[in-house]
Design a protein around this motif. Structure first.
Motif, PDB file in Angstrom:
ATOM      1  N   VAL A 218       0.508  -1.122  -0.002  1.00  0.00           N
ATOM      2  CA  VAL A 218       0.033  -0.236  -0.147  1.00  0.00           C
ATOM      3  C   VAL A 218       0.776   1.149  -0.125  1.00  0.00           C
ATOM      4  N   LEU A 219       2.133   1.537   1.010  1.00  0.00           N
ATOM      5  CA  LEU A 219       3.145   2.444   1.038  1.00  0.00           C
ATOM      6  C   LEU A 219       3.251   2.568  -0.706  1.00  0.00           C
ATOM      7  N   ARG A 220       3.754   1.629  -0.619  1.00  0.00           N
ATOM      8  CA  ARG A 220       4.650   1.139  -1.933  1.00  0.00           C
ATOM      9  C   ARG A 220       3.237   2.650  -3.176  1.00  0.00           C
ATOM     10  N   GLU A 221       2.507   1.520  -3.375  1.00  0.00           N
ATOM     11  CA  GLU A 221       1.580   2.212  -4.535  1.00  0.00           C
ATOM     12  C   GLU A 221       1.308   4.239  -3.861  1.00  0.00           C
ATOM     13  N   ALA A 222       1.342   4.276  -2.922  1.00  0.00           N
ATOM     14  CA  ALA A 222       1.291   5.423  -2.391  1.00  0.00           C
ATOM     15  C   ALA A 222       1.819   6.354  -2.810  1.00  0.00           C
ATOM     16  N   VAL A 228      11.150   2.422  -1.147  1.00  0.00           N
ATOM     17  CA  VAL A 228      10.023   1.937  -0.935  1.00  0.00           C
ATOM     18  C   VAL A 228       9.607   0.532  -1.646  1.00  0.00           C
ATOM     19  N   ALA A 229      10.015   1.054  -3.006  1.00  0.00           N
ATOM     20  CA  ALA A 229       8.835  -0.228  -3.744  1.00  0.00           C
ATOM     21  C   ALA A 229      10.372  -1.329  -3.361  1.00  0.00           C
ATOM     22  N   MET A 230      11.164  -1.127  -3.541  1.00  0.00           N
ATOM     23  CA  MET A 230      12.361  -2.643  -3.746  1.00  0.00           C
ATOM     24  C   MET A 230      12.296  -2.829  -2.428  1.00  0.00           C
ATOM     25  N   PHE A 231      12.442  -2.505  -0.799  1.00  0.00           N
ATOM     26  CA  PHE A 231      12.173  -2.758   0.512  1.00  0.00           C
ATOM     27  C   PHE A 231      10.593  -3.334   0.600  1.00  0.00           C
ATOM     28  N   ASP A 232      10.001  -3.337  -0.068  1.00  0.00           N
ATOM     29  CA  ASP A 232       8.508  -3.719  -0.549  1.00  0.00           C
ATOM     30  C   ASP A 232       9.409  -5.693  -1.149  1.00  0.00           C
ATOM     31  N   SER A 233       9.453  -5.764  -2.277  1.00  0.00           N
ATOM     32  CA  SER A 233      10.048  -6.311  -2.759  1.00  0.00           C
ATOM     33  C   SER A 233      10.405  -7.110  -2.187  1.00  0.00           C
ATOM     34  N   PHE A 234      11.602  -6.857  -1.259  1.00  0.00           N
ATOM     35  CA  PHE A 234      12.269  -7.972  -0.789  1.00  0.00           C
ATOM     36  C   PHE A 234      11.814  -8.260  -0.062  1.00  0.00           C
ATOM     37  N   TYR A 235      10.442  -8.054   0.599  1.00  0.00           N
ATOM     38  CA  TYR A 235      10.201  -8.462   2.287  1.00  0.00           C
ATOM     39  C   TYR A 235       9.523  -8.990   1.965  1.00  0.00           C
ATOM     40  N   ARG A 236       8.588  -9.284   0.932  1.00  0.00           N
ATOM     41  CA  ARG A 236       7.962  -9.734   0.704  1.00  0.00           C
ATOM     42  C   ARG A 236       8.744 -11.832  -0.293  1.00  0.00           C
ATOM     43  N   SER A 237       9.235 -11.185  -0.547  1.00  0.00           N
ATOM     44  CA  SER A 237      10.192 -12.558  -1.182  1.00  0.00           C
ATOM     45  C   SER A 237      10.540 -13.056  -0.098  1.00  0.00           C
ATOM     46  N   GLY A 238      11.231 -12.040   1.391  1.00  0.00           N
ATOM     47  CA  GLY A 238      12.024 -12.819   1.658  1.00  0.00           C
ATOM     48  C   GLY A 238      10.839 -13.675   3.035  1.00  0.00           C
TER      49      GLY A 238
END
Length: 398
Positions: A218-222, A228-238
């Motif tokens: 949500v924060l990535r889209e906002a 933020v986009a990078m953190f989201d992608s890596f956090y979701r993958s982990g």
């Protein structure tokens, strides 16, 4: 705290740092090998835990998503030195390969690597390494016909519909199937781990884990912030990887290559290089982050992909004794592990096989590397070096 207690704590943390750093420089061979190194150093030599507690900790980390060997190291550090001990054990084991891979990524910047022979050799190394991982996981995780069927369904679905949503949906569906098919599965005898973390702190960690998983997209889209986009992608993958470091490959590849953040050649070059360094395979994220945003990106990616491991190990260890005795949870896990095998085979075909095996000589060289790794049992760094040299020779011949 008295002066003597402070000195004892500092001495204990320094010991954890020195031992884990030595392991970080010498632990080649992937997650299974890491667990062997941990057992030798932490259990047999230093006796920081008893055999039963270590086996139970390993079982928990196999149950959780994320890098199993890193989570075991974090757990041992926590039991030896509390929260500071967990952080110190993680840093010692992880930083050597993080630094090496960030430097490798920075050296590659500005180079045209798409047709370099040594890069092609690294890509063929990835074929051999992932094929080896698939065989080992399949023998252990899909021994019966039902689980073979789940793995086959995951392979077909994730191969024909290649999106991150498909993978997550398949894992959830496999958990449901496992729950239905294996809910009466026999669970192991109960053992107990004494863990110096309260249940209240554990509940906070679990809440934070799920909150980040839901709120980061949500924060990535906002926002339009790249980190933020990078953190989201890596956090979701982990957060969504079951089965070890090799399984993170398809999630990361589909996060960053189709979106144009990096080329497939650069992605697979880093994956090949990751096999040449000691420590956890999840440090591949450090390379990817550095390719996209320099050394700062490498550190952000590393923090993001390992953060779920910390939150989950702290959030579940105090509850593990009761969770482990639940046959329904065990059954769901069996289904998930079977699906992971199918997802890994799907990733083995695309992008690894399709971008690496382009001619008969490539297949012959991959077979040689596979044999060196599996049958002659040479260290991974030797196989990687052989791949680099062989790739250069193949490049000169064609």
């Amino acid at each position: 705290m008295s002066k003597n207690n402070k000195q004892t704590t500092k001495s204990s943390l320094l010991e954890i740092l020195l031992v884990s750093t030595r392991l970080g420089f010498t632990s080649f061979g992937g997650p299974v090998a890491h667990l062997g190194y941990f057992h030798e150093e932490y259990i047999r030599r230093r006796k920081w835990m008893d055999e039963k507690s270590y086996a139970d900790l390993v079982a928990l980390c196999q149950f959780l998503p994320g890098p199993a060997s890193s989570q075991v190291g974090i757990g041992i550090g926590a039991m030896r030195g509390g929260l500071p001990g967990a952080i110190v054990a993680f840093l010692g084991f992880t930083l050597p390969s993080v630094i090496a891979l960030i430097l490798f990524a920075l050296l590659l910047q500005g180079l045209v690597i798409g047709h370099a022979g040594w890069i092609h050799g690294l890509k063929i190394v990835a074929v051999a390494v992932v094929a080896h991982a698939i065989l080992g996981m399949a023998q252990k995780l899909v021994p019966d016909l039902k689980r073979k069927g789940i793995a086959l369904a995951a392979l077909i679905i994730t191969l024909l519909w290649q999106t991150a949503f498909t993978q997550v949906g398949m894992i959830l569906f496999a958990a449901f199937l496992g729950f239905l098919l294996y809910r009466n599965h026999q669970v192991p005898d109960k053992t107990k781990i004494d863990f110096p973390i309260s249940r209240r702190f554990a509940a906070v960690c679990l809440t934070l884990f799920f909150a980040l998983l839901l709120l980061l997209p949500v924060l990535r889209e906002a926002t339009s912030l790249s980190w933020v986009a990078m953190f989201d992608s890596f956090y979701r993958s982990g957060s969504l990887v079951f089965g070890g470091g090799h399984v993170v490959l398809p999630l990361l590849e589909r996060e960053f290559v189709p979106t144009g953040w990096m080329s497939e050649e650069a992605f697979l070059a880093g994956y090949g290089a990751t096999q040449a360094v000691p420590g956890p395979l999840f440090t591949f994220a450090a390379y990817l982050g550095a390719v996209m945003d320099g050394w700062a990106g490498g550190l952000i990616a590393t923090a993001a992909i390992f953060l779920p491991a910390f939150l989950l190990i702290f959030g579940t260890l105090p509850f593990w004794a009761s969770l482990r005795q639940n046959p329904k949870i065990q059954g769901a896990l069996m289904g998930v592990n079977a699906a992971v095998v199918g997802i890994l085979i799907s990733a083995f075909y695309h992008p690894i096989w399709t971008s690496s095996i382009l001619a008969p000589v490539d297949f012959a060289f991959a077979a040689l590397l596979f044999s060196l790794l599996v049958y002659w049992k040479l260290p991974p760094w030797v196989v990687v070096l052989t791949g680099v040299i062989g790739g250069m020779l193949i490049g000169m011949l064609y």
